[in-house]
Design a protein around this motif. Structure first.
Motif, PDB file in Angstrom:
ATOM      1  N   ALA A  87       3.440  28.910  24.848  1.00 57.49           N
ATOM      2  CA  ALA A  87       3.092  28.359  23.768  1.00 57.49           C
ATOM      3  C   ALA A  87       1.837  28.965  22.988  1.00 57.49           C
ATOM      4  O   ALA A  87       1.777  29.209  21.823  1.00 57.49           O
ATOM      5  N   PHE A  88       0.891  29.712  23.839  1.00 58.99           N
ATOM      6  CA  PHE A  88      -0.235  30.270  23.243  1.00 58.99           C
ATOM      7  C   PHE A  88       0.269  31.718  22.512  1.00 58.99           C
ATOM      8  O   PHE A  88      -0.525  31.794  21.361  1.00 58.99           O
ATOM      9  N   MET A  89       1.080  32.321  23.227  1.00 64.57           N
ATOM     10  CA  MET A  89       1.456  33.522  22.386  1.00 64.57           C
ATOM     11  C   MET A  89       2.290  33.026  21.318  1.00 64.57           C
ATOM     12  O   MET A  89       2.044  33.687  20.198  1.00 64.57           O
ATOM     13  N   ALA A  90       2.917  32.086  21.036  1.00 62.69           N
ATOM     14  CA  ALA A  90       3.411  31.574  19.879  1.00 62.69           C
ATOM     15  C   ALA A  90       2.368  31.258  18.938  1.00 62.69           C
ATOM     16  O   ALA A  90       2.518  31.654  17.790  1.00 62.69           O
ATOM     17  N   LEU A  91       1.372  30.644  19.244  1.00 63.96           N
ATOM     18  CA  LEU A  91       0.185  30.237  18.483  1.00 63.96           C
ATOM     19  C   LEU A  91      -0.252  31.568  18.095  1.00 63.96           C
ATOM     20  O   LEU A  91      -0.849  31.735  16.884  1.00 63.96           O
ATOM     21  N   LEU A  92      -0.458  32.594  18.497  1.00 61.97           N
ATOM     22  CA  LEU A  92      -1.177  33.748  18.129  1.00 61.97           C
ATOM     23  C   LEU A  92      -0.263  34.524  17.146  1.00 61.97           C
ATOM     24  O   LEU A  92      -0.807  35.184  16.320  1.00 61.97           O
ATOM     25  N   VAL A  93       1.008  34.368  17.291  1.00 58.46           N
ATOM     26  CA  VAL A  93       2.049  34.878  16.218  1.00 58.46           C
ATOM     27  C   VAL A  93       1.566  34.379  14.821  1.00 58.46           C
ATOM     28  O   VAL A  93       1.348  34.969  13.876  1.00 58.46           O
ATOM     29  N   ALA A  94       1.452  33.232  14.848  1.00 54.35           N
ATOM     30  CA  ALA A  94       0.930  32.453  13.644  1.00 54.35           C
ATOM     31  C   ALA A  94      -0.684  32.983  13.152  1.00 54.35           C
ATOM     32  O   ALA A  94      -0.840  33.201  11.836  1.00 54.35           O
ATOM     33  N   VAL A  95      -1.550  33.194  14.047  1.00 54.85           N
ATOM     34  CA  VAL A  95      -2.717  33.746  13.815  1.00 54.85           C
ATOM     35  C   VAL A  95      -2.793  34.985  13.415  1.00 54.85           C
ATOM     36  O   VAL A  95      -3.358  35.582  12.361  1.00 54.85           O
ATOM     37  N   GLU A  96      -1.670  35.840  13.919  1.00 60.12           N
ATOM     38  CA  GLU A  96      -1.696  37.322  13.726  1.00 60.12           C
ATOM     39  C   GLU A  96      -1.316  37.466  12.225  1.00 60.12           C
ATOM     40  O   GLU A  96      -1.398  38.403  11.547  1.00 60.12           O
ATOM     41  N   ALA A  97      -0.428  36.517  11.802  1.00 57.19           N
ATOM     42  CA  ALA A  97       0.290  36.498  10.394  1.00 57.19           C
ATOM     43  C   ALA A  97      -0.706  36.116   9.247  1.00 57.19           C
ATOM     44  O   ALA A  97      -0.537  35.839   8.120  1.00 57.19           O
ATOM     45  N   GLY A  98      -2.110  35.725   9.831  1.00 55.91           N
ATOM     46  CA  GLY A  98      -2.849  35.080   8.824  1.00 55.91           C
ATOM     47  C   GLY A  98      -3.130  33.589   8.837  1.00 55.91           C
ATOM     48  O   GLY A  98      -3.634  33.161   8.006  1.00 55.91           O
ATOM     49  N   GLY A  99      -2.426  32.749   9.658  1.00 54.15           N
ATOM     50  CA  GLY A  99      -2.206  31.514   9.526  1.00 54.15           C
ATOM     51  C   GLY A  99      -3.051  30.753  10.828  1.00 54.15           C
ATOM     52  O   GLY A  99      -3.730  31.427  11.195  1.00 54.15           O
ATOM     53  N   GLN A 100      -2.390  29.574  10.760  1.00 53.57           N
ATOM     54  CA  GLN A 100      -3.245  28.511  11.960  1.00 53.57           C
ATOM     55  C   GLN A 100      -2.170  28.087  12.729  1.00 53.57           C
ATOM     56  O   GLN A 100      -0.922  27.876  12.236  1.00 53.57           O
ATOM     57  N   GLY A 101      -2.710  27.462  13.887  1.00 52.45           N
ATOM     58  CA  GLY A 101      -1.596  26.685  14.596  1.00 52.45           C
ATOM     59  C   GLY A 101      -2.298  25.437  15.279  1.00 52.45           C
ATOM     60  O   GLY A 101      -3.408  25.510  15.359  1.00 52.45           O
ATOM     61  N   VAL A 102      -1.218  24.655  15.484  1.00 49.56           N
ATOM     62  CA  VAL A 102      -1.875  23.406  16.290  1.00 49.56           C
ATOM     63  C   VAL A 102      -1.124  23.205  17.472  1.00 49.56           C
ATOM     64  O   VAL A 102       0.011  23.197  17.390  1.00 49.56           O
ATOM     65  N   LEU A 103      -1.700  22.536  18.366  1.00 42.50           N
ATOM     66  CA  LEU A 103      -1.158  22.126  19.766  1.00 42.50           C
ATOM     67  C   LEU A 103      -1.549  20.594  19.746  1.00 42.50           C
ATOM     68  O   LEU A 103      -2.584  20.309  19.987  1.00 42.50           O
ATOM     69  N   MET A 104      -0.262  19.775  20.050  1.00 43.25           N
ATOM     70  CA  MET A 104      -0.565  18.255  20.113  1.00 43.25           C
ATOM     71  C   MET A 104      -0.326  17.790  21.387  1.00 43.25           C
ATOM     72  O   MET A 104       0.865  18.210  21.716  1.00 43.25           O
ATOM     73  N   ALA A 105      -1.052  17.061  22.078  1.00 44.16           N
ATOM     74  CA  ALA A 105      -0.705  16.431  23.300  1.00 44.16           C
ATOM     75  C   ALA A 105      -0.803  14.789  23.331  1.00 44.16           C
ATOM     76  O   ALA A 105      -1.554  14.445  22.052  1.00 44.16           O
ATOM     77  N   PRO A 106      -0.306  14.177  24.141  1.00 38.90           N
ATOM     78  CA  PRO A 106       0.075  12.601  23.811  1.00 38.90           C
ATOM     79  C   PRO A 106      -1.411  11.952  24.198  1.00 38.90           C
ATOM     80  O   PRO A 106      -1.378  10.856  23.928  1.00 38.90           O
ATOM     81  N   THR A 107      -2.312  12.702  25.106  1.00 43.56           N
ATOM     82  CA  THR A 107      -3.336  11.770  25.529  1.00 43.56           C
ATOM     83  C   THR A 107      -4.609  12.781  25.455  1.00 43.56           C
ATOM     84  O   THR A 107      -4.377  14.135  25.484  1.00 43.56           O
ATOM     85  N   GLU A 108      -5.785  12.102  25.510  1.00 41.62           N
ATOM     86  CA  GLU A 108      -6.994  12.791  25.413  1.00 41.62           C
ATOM     87  C   GLU A 108      -7.168  13.847  26.698  1.00 41.62           C
ATOM     88  O   GLU A 108      -7.528  15.079  26.549  1.00 41.62           O
ATOM     89  N   ILE A 109      -6.740  13.170  27.805  1.00 43.58           N
ATOM     90  CA  ILE A 109      -7.250  14.098  29.061  1.00 43.58           C
ATOM     91  C   ILE A 109      -6.046  15.304  29.016  1.00 43.58           C
ATOM     92  O   ILE A 109      -6.579  16.423  29.166  1.00 43.58           O
ATOM     93  N   LEU A 110      -4.754  15.198  28.616  1.00 37.89           N
ATOM     94  CA  LEU A 110      -3.986  16.343  28.302  1.00 37.89           C
ATOM     95  C   LEU A 110      -4.616  17.401  27.235  1.00 37.89           C
ATOM     96  O   LEU A 110      -4.398  18.487  27.603  1.00 37.89           O
TER      97      LEU A 110
END
Length: 696
Positions: A305-328
């Motif tokens: 997941a993190f590597m995929a998010l970095l692809v977005a950042v390398e391309a000049g964009g942003q990424g978001v990772l959503m979890a179902p609960t605050e603990i997660l």
């Protein structure tokens, strides 16, 4: 094509238009989800009664349904009201009795007069050494013998609906079955040896041999395929629509990913590398990505997941990772922070806890693009959350996140790619039914260094030994989970079970050692109890199943699951995955209450022998069925009337490739076969799909 096609009108008329169905019976049929004649057509018999005529009941293996010609003898009315009214009859070789309760004597004398010859059919049983046929299903004069079918189908029933009613109503539906053009590929149909749709519908309701009731019977298999095909066509149309939606071309240069890989103490598995490649290739395409990342417990989804998010950042964009609960969400933050530091990118968390100036500052940094990667709960959906350039949205733990939320999320970044992560290994047939519109990346190897968890099965009579085992582990500085059973779906009972266990362990192990988490606690208390355990302030955490998803405490090495036989396999596998995350050897103790039934024993054995989540999920599916496996209410699984998703996984896969192939050749379903496929969609109530074609 706006409305339902005319050939199907008779199948979608009111139930009352069928023989023998009035408002009352229609209401009862509604209990069986039968609302239109078409629903009755797909309610197939599950058994058949052989009513072929025999010379005598002599030598038959009773109890058994028999049809014989008899001569009617003496009537013996009951002495008490509502008691047994008996009629002696004799066939070619022996005699027996017809028995009626609450009988009207004058009626019986009229239809079964003494000395008459009749054909009777019904279940014959022995009672006090005398053969009896209680309430015959049929008793007719010889010239009406044709009224008794040679073989009679047996239908599922509900209160207020008898076999006679079902038989008559289904015959009435069959009389109006239209002849429809063929939607199955001609080659596929002849190879499989399937009949035409109309023939399949009639044959399935008139089984002549037990083999005609089997899933493999050509007529039934054809109808099952039609159901699966309609479902897969709908998913394929949704996928086609998604692919037509403009996405963003997001191409990384690998620079940030290289920094992270250099900082890792190990190399990624080949499954992880493959998944990252598949995701990066999807992101580089102009269409929107809609991919499922499926990995077993501890297969290393976070890194992918993190590597995929970095692809977005390398391309000049942003990424978001959503979890179902605050603990997660917080746990993802902890896991990703070191990776983000080695890559040199700014990572922040946004949850419902963020208030006032603090929240404002985060939102500004997000809108200006300073925050490259955001981790959050559904708070990310709030209207005032805006990204500078959102390229990738990753959703963790799919089944808490329906299709509706997937759409919400995709609105945030007008064309953001979507990646869904799930730690629940889903058998292939279910994955096709639930995520058939998505591409799938599988992580089927464990990263190096994950130690296997030793699993033992013990009776709950050995509770004292288990507590001693915990005492020793705590003395060595280890932590333990103790999972309480879910009691009969009642949260109040769950609560008592968990509190009782908490008191017992606190008394045995000491004050301040044991924490408690259950579903009835306010979220803040739950978070606090989890945080104490994560920080090592409590050594034992007593919990109901709220901990099964994703909590990471590397120091926890023992998982005790009480009444393990009451849990599903997939759930037990998820719970076991909470330990074995650190350096030390870990144990999972499955406690059961004797006596164990066959299914319970088999479940616990499978778990003891295997750590392969996919194998476990397949076994679970065979043993429990699809609805139980992911909880029907929240599973989003379609309800099939004929197809058996557990036993016809192969057919589901064929339907998926056929549906995709048909749409590739005829995207708007305009060819003769395409138009026939539209009829199939209407027949199978896939009205959503029709909209997808028309909106396109």
């Amino acid at each position: 094509m706006t409305g339902r096609p005319e050939p199907l009108f008779p199948l979608f008329a009111e139930l009352e238009t069928l023989d023998g169905v009035g408002p009352k019976i229609a209401k009862h049929l509604g209990q069986m989800r039968i609302e239109r004649p078409r629903d009755l057509l797909f309610t197939l018999p599950y058994n058949l009664v052989d009513r072929r005529r025999r010379a005598s009941i002599k030598d038959a293996e009773l109890p058994m349904v028999l049809t014989v010609q008899v001569t009617v003898g003496a009537h013996r009315p009951s002495r008490s009201r509502g008691g047994a009214y008996r009629i002696h009859v004799s066939d070619a070789e022996t005699e027996f009795q017809l028995v009626f309760f609450h009988a009207r004597a004058e009626y019986l004398k009229r239809i079964l007069p003494e000395g008459a010859v009749r054909l009777v059919s019904g279940k014959v049983e022995l009672f006090d050494g005398m053969a009896q046929m209680v309430h015959p299903d049929h008793a007719v004069a010889l010239d009406e013998a044709s009224d008794i079918p040679e073989t009679e189908p047996v239908y599922p029933l509900t209160a207020g609906v008898t076999q006679k009613v079902m038989f008559r109503a289904t015959r009435s539906v069959l009389a109006r079955v239209p002849s429809l053009p063929e939607w199955i590929d001609a080659g596929q149909k002849s190879t499989a040896g399937w009949p035409d749709w109309e023939v399949a519908a009639r044959t399935s309701h008139a089984p002549e041999h037990p083999a005609d009731l089997a899933l493999e019977a050509p007529a039934r298999q054809r109808l099952a395929y039609d159901e699966l095909m309609a479902h897969q066509l709908t998913l394929a149309l949704a996928r086609q629509r998604d692919r037509r939606r403009k996405g963003l071309i997001t191409q990384g240069n690998g620079a940030l990913q290289a920094r992270v890989l250099a900082a890792l103490p190990y190399s990624p598995t080949s499954a992880q590398a493959r998944a990252v490649e598949e995701i990066a290739a999807d992101m580089a395409r102009p269409q929107r990505m809609n991919r499922l990342l499926q990995g077993d417990v501890g297969a290393g989804k976070t890194l992918v997941a993190f590597m995929a998010l970095l692809v977005a950042v390398e391309a000049g964009g942003q990424g978001v990772l959503m979890a179902p609960t605050e603990i997660l969400a917080r746990q993802h933050l902890e896991g990703l922070q070191p990776l983000a530091e080695s890559a040199g990118v700014r990572l922040e968390i946004l949850t419902g806890r963020d208030k006032g100036a603090d929240r404002r500052a985060k939102l500004d940094a997000l809108a200006s693009g300073e925050i490259a990667i955001l981790v959050g709960t559904h708070a990310v959906f709030q209207a005032d959350v805006a990204f500078a350039d959102l390229r990738l949205a990753i959703v963790d733990e799919q089944h808490r996140f329906g299709v509706r939320q997937r759409l919400e999320l995709s609105k945030k970044g007008q064309a953001a790619d979507v990646l869904v992560m799930t730690a629940t290994p889903i058998p292939r047939s279910l994955a096709l039914a639930q995520y058939g519109d998505m591409e799938v990346s599988l992580l089927d190897e464990k990263p190096p260094g994950r130690k296997p968890v030793r699993t033992a099965v013990i009776g709950d009579s050995r509770m004292e030994e288990v507590i001693d085992h915990l005492r020793r582990a705590i003395a060595e500085g280890r932590q333990c989970y103790w999972v309480c059973p879910l009691v009969e779906e009642s949260e109040v009972m769950d609560l008592t079970a968990a509190e009782e266990r908490f008191k017992l362990l606190r008394a045995a192990l000491g004050e301040g050692v044991v924490g408690l988490v259950h579903g009835q606690m306010p979220p803040a208390d739950k978070d606090a109890a989890m945080a104490d355990f994560q920080a090592g302030q409590t050594q034992v955490l007593v919990a109901t199943t709220v901990i099964e998803v994703g909590v990471n405490v590397p120091n926890a090495t023992i998982m005790v699951i009480e009444r393990a036989e009451t849990f599903g396999l997939a759930q037990l596998h998820q719970l076991r995955g909470r330990v074995g995350r650190g350096e030390a050897a870990s144990t999972c103790l499955l406690m059961y209450r004797a006596p164990l039934n066959e299914a319970g024993r088999k479940r616990l054995e499978v778990l003891r022998e295997s750590e392969d989540g996919f194998r476990i999920a397949e076994t679970d599916l065979q043993m429990r069925g699809a609805g139980d496996l992911i909880g029907t209410a929240q599973s989003g699984l379609p309800v099939f009337q004929v197809a058996d998703i557990e036993r016809q996984a192969g057919l589901m896969a064929v339907a998926q490739s056929d549906a995709r192939k048909l749409l590739a050749e005829d995207p708007t379903l305009e060819t003769p076969r395409g138009k026939a496929a539209r009829l199939l969609l209407w027949l199978m109530r896939q009205d959503e799909a029709i909209r997808l074609i028309t909106v396109g």
